[in-house]
Scaffold this motif. Sequence first.
Motif, mmCIF file in Angstrom:
data_model
loop_
_atom_site.group_PDB
_atom_site.id
_atom_site.type_symbol
_atom_site.label_atom_id
_atom_site.label_comp_id
_atom_site.label_asym_id
_atom_site.label_seq_id
_atom_site.Cartn_x
_atom_site.Cartn_y
_atom_site.Cartn_z
ATOM 1 N N PHE A 14 0.922 -1.174 -0.339
ATOM 2 C CA PHE A 14 0.275 -0.111 -0.569
ATOM 3 C C PHE A 14 0.740 1.856 0.062
ATOM 4 O O PHE A 14 2.011 1.220 0.321
ATOM 5 C CB PHE A 14 -0.617 -0.318 1.338
ATOM 6 N N GLY A 15 -0.044 2.524 -0.211
ATOM 7 C CA GLY A 15 0.896 4.116 -0.019
ATOM 8 C C GLY A 15 1.273 4.306 0.888
ATOM 9 O O GLY A 15 0.731 3.752 2.033
ATOM 10 N N ALA A 16 2.082 5.053 1.053
ATOM 11 C CA ALA A 16 2.031 6.174 2.784
ATOM 12 C C ALA A 16 1.285 6.738 2.158
ATOM 13 O O ALA A 16 0.665 7.129 2.381
ATOM 14 C CB ALA A 16 4.446 6.955 1.743
ATOM 15 N N MET A 17 1.260 6.784 3.945
ATOM 16 C CA MET A 17 0.464 7.695 4.561
ATOM 17 C C MET A 17 1.176 9.305 4.456
ATOM 18 O O MET A 17 1.723 9.410 5.041
ATOM 19 C CB MET A 17 0.199 7.489 6.532
ATOM 20 N N ALA A 18 -0.526 10.059 4.524
ATOM 21 C CA ALA A 18 0.330 11.364 4.425
ATOM 22 C C ALA A 18 0.427 12.128 5.693
ATOM 23 O O ALA A 18 -0.454 12.229 6.603
ATOM 24 C CB ALA A 18 -0.641 11.973 3.300
ATOM 25 N N GLN A 19 1.872 13.059 5.250
ATOM 26 C CA GLN A 19 2.119 14.031 6.365
ATOM 27 C C GLN A 19 2.001 14.762 6.452
ATOM 28 O O GLN A 19 2.471 16.213 4.832
ATOM 29 C CB GLN A 19 3.583 13.423 7.753
ATOM 30 N N ALA A 20 1.973 16.758 7.206
ATOM 31 C CA ALA A 20 1.951 17.507 6.948
ATOM 32 C C ALA A 20 2.188 18.607 8.572
ATOM 33 O O ALA A 20 1.937 16.972 9.584
ATOM 34 C CB ALA A 20 0.855 17.824 5.967
ATOM 35 N N THR A 21 2.406 19.553 8.063
ATOM 36 C CA THR A 21 2.430 20.557 9.156
ATOM 37 C C THR A 21 1.224 21.311 9.382
ATOM 38 O O THR A 21 0.217 22.222 8.766
ATOM 39 C CB THR A 21 3.691 21.260 9.533
ATOM 40 N N PRO A 22 1.008 22.056 10.245
ATOM 41 C CA PRO A 22 -0.877 22.313 10.433
ATOM 42 C C PRO A 22 -0.856 23.959 9.675
ATOM 43 O O PRO A 22 0.464 24.500 9.595
ATOM 44 C CB PRO A 22 -0.989 23.117 11.913
ATOM 45 N N GLY A 23 -1.668 24.711 8.767
ATOM 46 C CA GLY A 23 -1.914 25.426 7.599
ATOM 47 C C GLY A 23 -0.839 24.975 6.475
ATOM 48 O O GLY A 23 -0.610 26.133 5.904
ATOM 49 N N GLN A 24 -0.277 23.974 6.293
ATOM 50 C CA GLN A 24 0.179 23.811 5.239
ATOM 51 C C GLN A 24 -0.031 23.506 3.830
ATOM 52 O O GLN A 24 -1.701 22.193 4.332
ATOM 53 C CB GLN A 24 1.370 22.160 5.367
ATOM 54 N N ASN A 74 -5.596 24.212 2.517
ATOM 55 C CA ASN A 74 -4.802 24.258 3.518
ATOM 56 C C ASN A 74 -5.286 23.571 4.038
ATOM 57 O O ASN A 74 -6.028 23.569 5.016
ATOM 58 C CB ASN A 74 -4.263 25.431 3.694
ATOM 59 N N VAL A 75 -3.834 22.721 5.306
ATOM 60 C CA VAL A 75 -4.148 21.620 6.040
ATOM 61 C C VAL A 75 -5.014 23.142 7.408
ATOM 62 O O VAL A 75 -3.943 24.101 7.105
ATOM 63 C CB VAL A 75 -3.345 20.969 6.501
ATOM 64 N N PRO A 76 -5.502 22.795 8.014
ATOM 65 C CA PRO A 76 -6.626 24.072 9.087
ATOM 66 C C PRO A 76 -4.914 24.077 10.069
ATOM 67 O O PRO A 76 -4.018 23.000 10.774
ATOM 68 C CB PRO A 76 -7.616 23.303 9.566
ATOM 69 N N ASP A 77 -5.302 25.375 10.410
ATOM 70 C CA ASP A 77 -4.226 25.776 11.310
ATOM 71 C C ASP A 77 -4.430 26.018 12.516
ATOM 72 O O ASP A 77 -5.724 25.483 12.611
ATOM 73 C CB ASP A 77 -3.796 26.725 10.965
ATOM 74 N N GLY A 78 -3.612 25.369 13.563
ATOM 75 C CA GLY A 78 -3.849 25.128 15.014
ATOM 76 C C GLY A 78 -4.200 24.109 15.480
ATOM 77 O O GLY A 78 -4.030 23.810 16.136
ATOM 78 N N LEU A 79 -4.119 22.429 14.465
ATOM 79 C CA LEU A 79 -4.353 21.099 15.132
ATOM 80 C C LEU A 79 -3.243 21.256 15.774
ATOM 81 O O LEU A 79 -1.925 20.749 15.697
ATOM 82 C CB LEU A 79 -4.458 20.826 13.287
ATOM 83 N N VAL A 123 -0.514 14.714 11.071
ATOM 84 C CA VAL A 123 -0.080 16.344 11.203
ATOM 85 C C VAL A 123 1.343 16.007 12.108
ATOM 86 O O VAL A 123 0.983 15.324 13.160
ATOM 87 C CB VAL A 123 -1.256 17.020 11.246
ATOM 88 N N THR A 124 2.060 16.405 11.686
ATOM 89 C CA THR A 124 3.451 17.095 12.554
ATOM 90 C C THR A 124 3.554 18.601 13.729
ATOM 91 O O THR A 124 2.675 19.783 12.710
ATOM 92 C CB THR A 124 4.488 16.619 11.635
ATOM 93 N N SER A 125 4.448 18.713 14.417
ATOM 94 C CA SER A 125 5.046 19.860 14.592
ATOM 95 C C SER A 125 5.104 21.011 13.573
ATOM 96 O O SER A 125 6.294 20.236 12.616
ATOM 97 C CB SER A 125 5.111 20.170 16.037
#
Length: 252
Positions: free
Chosen positions: A112-122, A191-196, A223-225
């Motif tokens: 399977f494909g990788a899980m997506a990863q992002a930072t808040p607001g990205q 945009n990923v919501p900010d403040g998560l 979601v990472t810092s």
Amino acid sequence: MLFRNSVIASAALALVATMVEAHSWADCVDWRFTDPSKPGWRATDGKCYGWARQYPINSGVSFGGLDSFSPSRHYQQSTSDFLPCSDHRHGVEPGADETRQNPISKAYGGRFGAMAQATPGQKMCVRWPAKNHAKKDEPNNPVMINMPNTILNKDPNQSGFTSANIAKLNYKDCNQIAGDTDRTPCGGCFNVPDGLATGTYVIQWRWMLNQDEYYTSCWDLQVTSKTDGGATTSRLSNSTSIFADLAEDDDN
């Protein structure tokens, strides 16, 4: 000879019917442009770093062809329950299994494909095949990106997803391929919501072709810092080892 011609004609008609009836899904949920100043959805325009749940990246099927793959990736919700993520059993078109796994990491890595990863607001981008529905004579209903802003121990119902809409994307934002409106690549960004808070969230891609005819894809987003110096590097790998220590979830 007449019989043979009739068989060929019937097969051709069946193929045309399949193409006409083909419907879309989220092909890539973390599409990144090679040159951000020249965004595009063709293979030469970028690369995928995150996929929907249990997405068969080693299937050998070319872009847009997973509607003829078993299990098919396109999932049409049933109006009787509007199950938000396909369980490969319910729905007008059952689709592939995109239910939440326990632990979540089971849906990613290996075949399977990788899980997506992002930072808040990205900013994140999603790609999908047009499946003959981005032509001028087709309605242009938007793709809805739904994402609850809290970490959940199970997927919400469709009402929960609908109330958590964070973006509406232009379905017809495509790189049209002359003579092949079926596998024309399309996409959009949000945009990923900010403040998560740091953790794993669920996202739903939902598109209405006709009234009450909805297609969905579901995935998890880690979601990472913003202060995590290794976040950018880890997103460039298809490995899901960074998710191996995710906490066990409650049974759905």
